[in-house]
Write an enzyme that holds these catalytic residues in place. Structure first.
Site, PDB file in Angstrom:
ATOM      1  CE  LYS A 288      -4.266   1.604   2.137  1.00 36.91           C
ATOM      2  NZ  LYS A 288      -5.474   1.226   2.840  1.00 36.91           N
ATOM      3  CD  GLU A 376     -19.502  -2.584   7.667  1.00 35.34           C
ATOM      4  OE1 GLU A 376     -19.683  -3.611   6.978  1.00 35.34           O
ATOM      5  OE2 GLU A 376     -18.529  -1.830   7.509  1.00 35.34           O
ATOM      6  NE  ARG A 404     -22.781  -3.893   2.219  1.00 39.57           N
ATOM      7  CZ  ARG A 404     -21.533  -3.919   1.763  1.00 39.57           C
ATOM      8  NH1 ARG A 404     -20.568  -4.351   2.532  1.00 39.57           N
ATOM      9  NH2 ARG A 404     -21.279  -3.531   0.528  1.00 39.57           N
TER      10      ARG A 404
HETATM   11  C1  TPP Z   1     -18.941  -1.695   4.048  1.00 34.37           C
HETATM   12  C2  TPP Z   1     -17.734  -0.826   4.260  1.00 34.37           C
HETATM   13  N1  TPP Z   1     -17.131  -0.798   5.463  1.00 34.37           N
HETATM   14  C3  TPP Z   1     -16.051  -0.016   5.657  1.00 34.37           C
HETATM   15  C4  TPP Z   1     -15.559   0.739   4.641  1.00 34.37           C
HETATM   16  C5  TPP Z   1     -14.391   1.682   4.899  1.00 34.37           C
HETATM   17  N2  TPP Z   1     -13.221   1.239   4.149  1.00 34.37           N
HETATM   18  C6  TPP Z   1     -12.899   1.747   2.976  1.00 34.37           C
HETATM   19  S1  TPP Z   1     -11.528   1.139   2.327  1.00 34.37           S
HETATM   20  C7  TPP Z   1     -11.315   0.135   3.639  1.00 34.37           C
HETATM   21  C8  TPP Z   1     -10.136  -0.775   3.696  1.00 34.37           C
HETATM   22  C9  TPP Z   1     -10.111  -1.704   2.531  1.00 34.37           C
HETATM   23  O1  TPP Z   1      -8.990  -2.509   2.603  1.00 34.37           O
HETATM   24  P1  TPP Z   1      -8.558  -3.297   1.337  1.00 34.37           P
HETATM   25  O2  TPP Z   1      -9.753  -3.855   0.658  1.00 34.37           O
HETATM   26  O3  TPP Z   1      -7.525  -4.252   1.747  1.00 34.37           O
HETATM   27  O4  TPP Z   1      -7.969  -2.191   0.373  1.00 34.37           O
HETATM   28  P2  TPP Z   1      -6.575  -1.422   0.463  1.00 34.37           P
HETATM   29  O5  TPP Z   1      -6.892  -0.035   0.893  1.00 34.37           O
HETATM   30  O6  TPP Z   1      -5.691  -2.145   1.398  1.00 34.37           O
HETATM   31  O7  TPP Z   1      -6.056  -1.448  -0.921  1.00 34.37           O
HETATM   32  C10 TPP Z   1     -12.319   0.319   4.582  1.00 34.37           C
HETATM   33  C11 TPP Z   1     -12.414  -0.369   5.876  1.00 34.37           C
HETATM   34  C12 TPP Z   1     -16.219   0.699   3.413  1.00 34.37           C
HETATM   35  N3  TPP Z   1     -15.821   1.431   2.365  1.00 34.37           N
HETATM   36  N4  TPP Z   1     -17.280  -0.096   3.244  1.00 34.37           N
END
Ligand code: TPP
Ligand code: DXP
Ligand code: MG
Length: 631
Positions: A288, A376, A404
């Site tokens: 990342k 969630e 959700r």
């Molecule tokens: C249902 C939901 N819960 C929480 C989030 C907040 N959120 C956005 S990106 C993220 C992390 C995602 O991690 P990953 O899929 O590994 O992507 P990376 O940023 O590591 O590339 C979170 C928790 C969201 N967008 N949707």
């Protein structure tokens, strides 16, 4: 200048232009794309580290696949800036996330290269599986469908549901698992642990991939034999590593892990596997923030860092020492304070410990705080379980993500009236994240549910007192919603004392009309009242449920004109509740309800710009007062 700095990128308007380049030019394209993202996001803030991490994957996908005929489904979409820049939006990228500018996340409303709604995590596998099935049934047998999902998003239940269905429904889906060992904070949970362990078998996986290539070239690896070979393969692997591959155990062919920053290798692998029949998963390792050192070192901060100096990596943070604190900070500190006093209190967050500030309690009480991953529904039901057997969970979920968990709130909390404090952060308009992230619906959605107490603090003191009240014995399921960002009181710390449930308060008195507000939108109303020049009574309702009967009788008896204002959808929420109450009690005032529309989704912009669009800013409220006074 652009042509010099971005020699290749400036020639690429659409992926078809990219596909004209040789594979050896791709590393240079990646370099330029990465630089373009750094330059742009440093002046026009947005999501950063995730997009840097998938530059090579993005280029490889558009190079190998015939987009937009082939479908790439991004999960969340916060990593898709490279995709936007390669798909006709480079000229508009400086408008990203701004009012009337391009949207924060991919959406088919904006581009044919964006295949599905993005914003909420973990939906890509299900949506892509749907597209893969649709392709087969609508005469697009040659269409490839690819879901790109991060390791954090893979922790979501919906992703597991998608995998489960993909394993048994005929489809040729390709899932790319972008594994950077990070969510926004560190990725958590069993799947994450499993992926880490998979890494130890990297050599085995390489050999296996080469072997499958060889078998295929000799014609031994037909699609008919696929399941049998996967089973055999699995058995060998389990014997060697004492571990079965979860994906292959579900009949989803697994490839990897490979280096997702080697664009040439990624292209080669994608070419090898793209036409293989059946569902398959390609596991790619990435970093990342790749290519920008500060972001690689502190990916959580650089997830969405705000403005920064691209050369030094210094974040440009304005001096806020004279401003009130964020509601989030007050929540985090108050939770810790309460948890010190009440040993039954535990904290639950689905993957947002930094965002909601539960990390403050987490630091001091790691064994009483739970980051459950992007889950969630589980967060709510898990809280219900703890509450049932004696604990007092504060479960903090962003309002829009809590959608959700709607059934979990009803079925797993409200029916038993379990003592869980549901803290809905980011309630109301959130600004630049736009339609997928506004907390627009919680009030209207939760109001009809029996047993719930639903409150919204006007300011930091009220938030603290409501949190205190919610954890007192006998309060049942208690919802507290509050917005993203700063409150109103610099001196935010106050004595923790009980607020009687179902009581509002009169903030100012007047004769001409009554304004009823819920939450911090009260401050817009106060400003409007100051400007309007009429004698206005202003009530802070504080509780949507139960409503304050005494207060409403006073309003019904004294006023023929009422304006209700809420930072939520105007139909079904607080205004509707007041209107219904007045009718039920045979009062007949003229009630003007202000709030978010239910005729269209509110898009992105600054919160203040969006307040104006929705006519809940001070100026618009003043106009509504003047208008109503004419009637
Ligand atoms: C249902 C939901 N819960 C929480 C989030 C907040 N959120 C956005 S990106 C993220 C992390 C995602 O991690 P990953 O899929 O590994 O992507 P990376 O940023 O590591 O590339 C979170 C928790 C969201 N967008 N949707
Ligand atoms: C993509 C996503 O869902 C999160 O990154 C979200 O944008 C976080 O928003 P906050 O900045 O309000 O925490
Ligand atoms: Mg990740």
């Amino acid at each position: 200048m652009d042509q010099e700095k971005f020699e290749l990128l400036s020639q690429i308007k659409y992926p078809a232009d990219l596909r004209k380049l040789s594979i050896d030019q791709l590393p240079e394209v990646c370099k330029e794309l990465r630089q373009d993202i750094i330059d742009e996001v440093s002046v026009n803030p947005g999501h950063f580290a995730s997009s840097l991490g998938v530059v090579e994957i993005t280029v490889a996908l558009h190079y190998v696949f015939d987009t937009p005929e082939d479908r790439i489904v991004w999960d969340v979409g916060h990593q898709a800036y490279g995709h936007k820049l390669l798909t006709g939006r480079r000229d508009q990228f400086s408008t990203n996330r701004k009012l009337d500018g391009i949207r924060p996340f991919p959406t088919p409303l904006e581009s044919e290269y964006d295949t599905f709604t993005c914003g909420h995590a973990s939906n890509s596998i299900s949506a892509a599986l749907g597209m893969a099935v649709a392709a087969k049934k609508t005469g697009h047998e040659d269409r490839h469908v690819v879901a790109v999902i991060g390791d954090g998003s893979m922790s979501g239940g919906l992703a597991f549901e998608g995998l489960n269905n993909a394993s048994s429904t005929p489809n040729d889906l390709l899932i790319i698992l972008n594994d950077n060992d990070m969510s926004i904070d560190r990725a958590v949970g069993g799947m994450e642990q499993y992926l880490l362990n998979l890494d130890t078998n990297e050599t085995y996986n390489k050999i296996r991939f080469k072997a499958s290539q060889w078998l295929r070239s000799k014609g031994y690896l037909s699609d008919k034999r696929r399941k049998g070979i996967i089973r055999l393969n699995n058995a060998i692997k389990s014997a060697i590593s004492q571990q079965q591959n979860v994906f292959e155990g579900m009949n989803i062919r697994y490839f990897g892990p490979f280096d997702g920053h080697d664009v040439r290798e990624t292209v080669r692998i994608l070419r090898q596997i793209k036409d293989m029949k059946g569902p398959k998963l390609l596991h790619l390792h990435t970093t990342k923030g790749k290519g920008y050192e500060p972001a690689e070192k502190a990916a959580t901060v650089w997830h969405a860092p705000g403005k920064f100096d691209p050369k030094t990596g210094e974040r440009i943070i304005s001096d806020t020492s004279n401003e009130p604190p964020k509601f989030q900070e007050v929540f985090g500190k108050t939770l810790l304070e309460l948890a010190r006093q009440n040993p039954r209190i535990v904290g639950v967050t689905p993957a947002m410990p930094s965002g909601c500030s539960m990390n403050i309690m987490m630091k001091e009480m790691p064994d009483r705080t739970f980051d459950v991953g992007i889950a969630e529904g589980h967060a709510v039901t898990f809280s219900g379980g703890m509450a049932k057997d004696g604990l007092m969970p504060f479960c903090n979920i962003y309002s829009s993500f809590s959608q959700r968990a709607y059934d979990n709130i009803i079925h797993d909390l409200a029916i038993l009236n379990l003592p869980v404090v549901m803290c809905l952060d980011r309630a109301g308009l959130v600004g630049e994240d736009g339609s997928t992230h506004h907390g627009a619906f919680d009030l209207a959605a939760l109001r009809p549910i029996p047993n719930l107490t639903i409150a919204s603090p006007m300011n930091e003191h009220e938030l603290r007192k409501l949190m205190y009240t919610a954890q007192l014995p006998g309060k049942g399921t208690f919802v507290i919603r509050y917005p993203r960002g700063r409150g109103a009181l610099r001196d935010w710390h106050c004595k923790l004392e009980e607020i009687e449930v179902g009581t509002g308060r009169r903030l100012t008195d007047g004769e001409d009309l009554a304004i009823l507000t819920l939450g911090p939108i009260a401050y817009q109303a106060q400003e409007a009242i100051r400007q309007a020049g009429f004698s206005v009574a202003h009530y802070d309702l504080r509780f949507l449920k139960p409503l304050d009967n005494k207060l409403l009788h006073e309003v019904g008896q004294r006023f023929k004109r009422i304006i209700t204002i809420e930072d939520g959808v105007r139909n079904g929420g607080m205004g509707s509740a007041v209107l219904e109450w007045m009718d039920d009690h045979s009062y007949t005032p003229r009630v003007v309800r202000l709030g978010l529309p239910d005729s269209e989704f509110v898009e992105h912009g600054t919160v203040q710009q969006l307040y104006k669009k929705c006519r809940i800013d001070a100026e618009s409220i003043k106009e509504e007062i003047l208008q109503l006074m004419k009637s």
